[in-house]
Structure formats: C-alpha cells, structure tokens
Design an enzyme around this catalytic site. Structure first.
Site, PDB file in Angstrom:
ATOM      1  N   TYR A 161       0.882  -1.170   0.000  1.00  0.00           N
ATOM      2  CA  TYR A 161       0.000   0.000   0.000  1.00  0.00           C
ATOM      3  C   TYR A 161       0.923   1.226   0.000  1.00  0.00           C
ATOM      4  O   TYR A 161       1.562   1.530   1.002  1.00  0.00           O
ATOM      5  CB  TYR A 161      -0.906   0.030   1.226  1.00  0.00           C
ATOM      6  CG  TYR A 161      -1.919  -1.097   1.308  1.00  0.00           C
ATOM      7  CD1 TYR A 161      -2.309  -1.808   0.185  1.00  0.00           C
ATOM      8  CD2 TYR A 161      -2.512  -1.427   2.531  1.00  0.00           C
ATOM      9  CE1 TYR A 161      -3.244  -2.839   0.262  1.00  0.00           C
ATOM     10  CE2 TYR A 161      -3.449  -2.445   2.614  1.00  0.00           C
ATOM     11  CZ  TYR A 161      -3.803  -3.150   1.479  1.00  0.00           C
ATOM     12  OH  TYR A 161      -4.729  -4.159   1.577  1.00  0.00           O
ATOM     13  N   GLY A 168     -17.942  -2.558   0.448  1.00  0.00           N
ATOM     14  CA  GLY A 168     -18.028  -2.528  -1.013  1.00  0.00           C
ATOM     15  C   GLY A 168     -16.744  -2.079  -1.680  1.00  0.00           C
ATOM     16  O   GLY A 168     -16.639  -2.087  -2.894  1.00  0.00           O
ATOM     17  N   LEU A 212     -21.115   0.225  -1.101  1.00  0.00           N
ATOM     18  CA  LEU A 212     -22.399  -0.420  -1.367  1.00  0.00           C
ATOM     19  C   LEU A 212     -23.527   0.600  -1.499  1.00  0.00           C
ATOM     20  O   LEU A 212     -23.588   1.553  -0.719  1.00  0.00           O
ATOM     21  CB  LEU A 212     -22.759  -1.341  -0.194  1.00  0.00           C
ATOM     22  CG  LEU A 212     -21.872  -2.554   0.038  1.00  0.00           C
ATOM     23  CD1 LEU A 212     -22.105  -3.102   1.441  1.00  0.00           C
ATOM     24  CD2 LEU A 212     -22.171  -3.616  -1.010  1.00  0.00           C
TER      25      LEU A 212
HETATM   26  N1  LIG Z   1      -6.589  -8.992   1.013  1.00  0.00           N
HETATM   27  C1  LIG Z   1      -6.895  -8.191   0.044  1.00  0.00           C
HETATM   28  O1  LIG Z   1      -6.715  -8.508  -1.117  1.00  0.00           O
HETATM   29  C2  LIG Z   1      -7.498  -6.851   0.328  1.00  0.00           C
HETATM   30  C3  LIG Z   1      -8.085  -6.120  -0.721  1.00  0.00           C
HETATM   31  C4  LIG Z   1      -8.667  -4.906  -0.419  1.00  0.00           C
HETATM   32  C5  LIG Z   1      -8.648  -4.431   0.879  1.00  0.00           C
HETATM   33  N2  LIG Z   1      -8.053  -5.160   1.874  1.00  0.00           N
HETATM   34  C6  LIG Z   1      -8.084  -4.695   3.281  1.00  0.00           C
HETATM   35  O2  LIG Z   1      -9.436  -4.548   3.640  1.00  0.00           O
HETATM   36  C7  LIG Z   1      -9.639  -3.249   4.192  1.00  0.00           C
HETATM   37  C8  LIG Z   1     -11.052  -2.793   3.890  1.00  0.00           C
HETATM   38  O3  LIG Z   1     -11.242  -2.650   2.513  1.00  0.00           O
HETATM   39  P1  LIG Z   1     -11.329  -1.238   1.792  1.00  0.00           P
HETATM   40  O4  LIG Z   1     -10.799  -0.155   2.658  1.00  0.00           O
HETATM   41  O5  LIG Z   1     -10.714  -1.407   0.465  1.00  0.00           O
HETATM   42  O6  LIG Z   1     -12.861  -1.099   1.500  1.00  0.00           O
HETATM   43  P2  LIG Z   1     -14.152  -0.865   2.417  1.00  0.00           P
HETATM   44  O7  LIG Z   1     -13.770  -0.901   3.856  1.00  0.00           O
HETATM   45  O8  LIG Z   1     -15.187  -1.775   1.914  1.00  0.00           O
HETATM   46  O9  LIG Z   1     -14.589   0.591   1.989  1.00  0.00           O
HETATM   47  C9  LIG Z   1     -13.732   1.681   1.998  1.00  0.00           C
HETATM   48  C10 LIG Z   1     -14.386   2.781   1.176  1.00  0.00           C
HETATM   49  O10 LIG Z   1     -15.599   3.172   1.810  1.00  0.00           O
HETATM   50  C11 LIG Z   1     -15.527   4.561   2.161  1.00  0.00           C
HETATM   51  N3  LIG Z   1     -16.111   4.652   3.507  1.00  0.00           N
HETATM   52  C12 LIG Z   1     -15.646   4.133   4.652  1.00  0.00           C
HETATM   53  N4  LIG Z   1     -16.472   4.402   5.673  1.00  0.00           N
HETATM   54  C13 LIG Z   1     -17.492   5.124   5.165  1.00  0.00           C
HETATM   55  C14 LIG Z   1     -18.648   5.695   5.718  1.00  0.00           C
HETATM   56  N5  LIG Z   1     -18.932   5.576   7.001  1.00  0.00           N
HETATM   57  N6  LIG Z   1     -19.492   6.369   4.876  1.00  0.00           N
HETATM   58  C15 LIG Z   1     -19.224   6.490   3.564  1.00  0.00           C
HETATM   59  N7  LIG Z   1     -18.129   5.961   2.972  1.00  0.00           N
HETATM   60  C16 LIG Z   1     -17.267   5.280   3.767  1.00  0.00           C
HETATM   61  C17 LIG Z   1     -14.064   4.911   2.150  1.00  0.00           C
HETATM   62  O11 LIG Z   1     -13.903   6.261   1.790  1.00  0.00           O
HETATM   63  P3  LIG Z   1     -13.380   7.368   2.875  1.00  0.00           P
HETATM   64  O12 LIG Z   1     -11.897   7.190   2.953  1.00  0.00           O
HETATM   65  O13 LIG Z   1     -13.800   8.644   2.261  1.00  0.00           O
HETATM   66  O14 LIG Z   1     -14.065   7.088   4.163  1.00  0.00           O
HETATM   67  C18 LIG Z   1     -13.546   4.006   1.047  1.00  0.00           C
HETATM   68  O15 LIG Z   1     -13.796   4.569  -0.228  1.00  0.00           O
HETATM   69  C19 LIG Z   1      -8.559  -2.403   3.523  1.00  0.00           C
HETATM   70  O16 LIG Z   1      -8.348  -1.198   4.217  1.00  0.00           O
HETATM   71  C20 LIG Z   1      -7.409  -3.356   3.509  1.00  0.00           C
HETATM   72  O17 LIG Z   1      -6.742  -3.321   4.764  1.00  0.00           O
HETATM   73  C21 LIG Z   1      -7.497  -6.365   1.609  1.00  0.00           C
END
Ligand SMILES: NC(=O)c1ccc[n+]([C@@H]2O[C@H](COP(=O)([O-])OP(=O)(O)OC[C@H]3O[C@@H](n4cnc5c(N)ncnc54)[C@H](OP(=O)(O)O)[C@@H]3O)[C@@H](O)[C@H]2O)c1
Length: 295
Positions: A64, A217, A222
């Site tokens: 990252y 999402g 989502l």
């Molecule tokens: N193993 C893998 O391959 C893999 C792949 C992807 C991710 N990951 C891990 O999984 C974690 C979670 O996934 P993710 O961060 O990609 O996606 P997520 O948690 O599903 O969603 C993050 C997205 O949602 C927005 N968001 C978060 N809280 C919100 C809220 N209360 N209201 C509106 N929008 C909101 C964030 O924008 P804002 O920043 O504007 O809040 C960001 O665009 C990652 O941080 C990473 O550590 C692992």
C-alpha cells in the site's frame, strides 16, 4: 481497557484475543493506493483515533503506497500498545504505473517479510497473510503449497507469529492446513458478494478467523435501496448496517473497514453497538438478488 467496541465481542486471532471491530489501513495511501496521502496528519489522526477507541486489530501491507501506509502506521502508533495486533500480507508488489503485480517467488516472499518488519519497525510480524493474486479480487484454484512452506519456514525462524491466507478457495485452505496452522482467511465478502458462505461456516467450526475485505463494497461503497431503508428504520447509516450485518453473520468474522476520514471511522466503529432485529436481517438477506453496486 474497556471500550464500546466490546459490544461486538472478541475472537482469538492466532493466539491473540482481538476485538471483532478492527480497522483496515489501505485507504491511508494516496489515490489508487499509490504514493503519499493528500493529508498525512489526517491519516495519522485516523490511526490514533482508532486505537484510542479500542481498535486492537489493524490490517496493512507494504504494497500500500508502496511502503507509505506501513510508515504512517509506525509514525502514528510506535511504540505500539501491547494489545495491538498488526496484520500484514505478502504476495504482490506495485509496478511504477501503480499496477498490482504478483510477487510470490521464495525470494520475493522472504524479502516482503523483511520489508514489512523494517517499515513497521518490528522484530516479528504477528500475522502474515499470503495474498494469492490469481484473479484480482476473486479466488482461483491452483497450488499454494510452495508459498505456504516459505511462510512456515519464516514462522519457525520466529519472524512470523501466525500464517493467514487471502483470496483463496476452501480447497487451498485445506491444502495449506496440512503444512501449517492457518489463523485467518481474508477474502472479498459483503452484503452484495456472498460467494464465501460455506467457507465462513467451515472456518467458524475450525476456530479460524474470516476477515472480509471490501466490507463496505471497497472502491465503490455499497448502494442499495433496501440497505438505505433498513438503515433509516434503525436510525443508523447504510454503512453501519452493512458492518452490523457482517458482525451478526458469524462469530469468527473480524471487521477491517477502511477509511481515510475520522468522521467515517467514528461512524463505522459505532456499528459495534448496533444490533439488527430479525426483520431487518430478513430484508437484508434479499439484497443479493437486487441491483446493488459494489466495487
Ligand atoms: N486482502 C486483500 O486482497 C485486500 C483487498 C482490499 C482491501 N483489503 C483490506 O481490507 C480493508 C477494507 O477494505 P477497503 O478499505 O478497500 O474497502 P471498504 O472498507 O469496503 O470501503 C472503503 C471505502 O468506503 C468509504 N467509507 C468508509 N467508511 C465510510 C462511511 N462511514 N461512509 C461512507 N463511505 C465510507 C471509504 O472512503 P473514505 O476514505 O472517504 O471514508 C472508502 O472509499 C482495507 O483497508 C485493507 O486493509 C485487503
């Protein structure tokens, strides 16, 4: 230290008890998870707020940024609180054009562990996921024994506490468990992506944590009318309902929602206290068949 997050309970990850509501750090890098964030102070604030609120499980990795997110974690949180479990992953690297490339040769896996140790400022990584690339966000069958054997060696050497797997199938988890104990599986799963239903139940029976990535999402959060209506009826936000649904889905699910915003962090952590009534669960169960947008 007690915390409002205790309402969602704890789960033993490897041999460490962590709160089920954690934090995923991927959103702390720049756009496209590449380069530094626009506001590094805000990124450090998000991490400190999370830990102050009781988060003791943070997901990260050295690709990252690359390196950027691990460095921000170190700046914000080191010396780390004893109860904090940092989970990292290896198996990929970034191209100069921000592409996500596989990196799973023996040499690449070993050097990724050393890079994570260096950038996080640790002598031992508590949990390391082997992230299989294959298809980008969906598991695909294929052998993983050679890679798991490298992690098992690093574990014997004391550089890794526990091994996890990411973007894998049930058959790959079974194959890996013949080589070494597996502490957790990190795959894509949320209200709109439920391909892992059987795997979650199988892992729950074995005491293995299931950590959904993209719980909200991912890059396209989502959106569903049913989700919005259920949220309004409970005086909650759609994102809180999406997280509460995951917490109620199975006791071995650990959450790592990602955000770069302190306001969103607080909103997400408050979902630990939200209990969804049976009627809401029934309505949410229908979401898989509706038009839902998920990244
Ligand atoms: N193993 C893998 O391959 C893999 C792949 C992807 C991710 N990951 C891990 O999984 C974690 C979670 O996934 P993710 O961060 O990609 O996606 P997520 O948690 O599903 O969603 C993050 C997205 O949602 C927005 N968001 C978060 N809280 C919100 C809220 N209360 N209201 C509106 N929008 C909101 C964030 O924008 P804002 O920043 O504007 O809040 C960001 O665009 C990652 O941080 C990473 O550590 C692992």
């Amino acid at each position: 230290m007690t915390s409002a997050l205790d309402r969602a309970g704890t789960f033993t990850l490897g041999d460490r008890k962590v709160r089920r509501m954690g934090y995923g750090a991927m959103q702390l890098a720049g756009p496209g998870v590449f380069g530094p964030p626009k506001d590094p102070d805000q990124a450090r604030r998000v991490l400190r707020e999370a830990v102050a609120a009781g988060v003791n499980h943070i997901d990260t990795c050295d690709y990252y940024g690359p390196h950027v997110v691990n460095q921000i974690i170190r700046e914000a949180l080191a010396p780390y609180p004893d109860e904090l479990v940092l989970v990292t992953k290896i198996g990929a690297r970034r191209g100069a054009d921000a592409s996500w490339l596989p990196a799973f040769s023996r040499e690449e896996l070993i050097s990724a562990v050393h890079d994570n140790l260096k950038h996080l400022g640790l002598e031992r990584l508590e949990v390391v996921n082997y992230r299989r690339m294959g298809k980008v966000h969906a598991p695909s069958e294929g052998p993983i024994e050679a890679e798991v054997e490298v992690l098992a060696e690093l574990r014997e050497q004391g550089l890794i506490g526990h091994i996890g797997l990411s973007n894998v199938t049930a058959a790959q988890v079974r194959a890996a468990r013949k080589i070494a104990p597996i502490a957790c599986v990190q795959n894509q799963y949320n209200l709109a992506h439920r391909e892992d239903e059987a795997l979650i139940d199988e892992l729950a029976e074995q005491g293995i944590a299931y950590v959904p990535f993209f719980p909200l999402g991912g890059f396209t959060p989502l959106q569903s009318e049913t989700l919005s209506r259920v949220a309004a009826s409970l005086n909650a936000t759609p994102m809180q309902v999406a997280l509460a649904w995951l917490l109620q889905r199975a006791p071995n699910i650990l959450l790592i929602p990602g955000t770069s915003s302190v306001a969103h962090l607080k909103e997400n952590l408050a979902a630990a206290e939200l209990v969804l009534p049976a009627e809401a669960l029934e309505r949410l169960a229908r979401i898989g068949t509706e038009a839902v947008t998920a990244g």
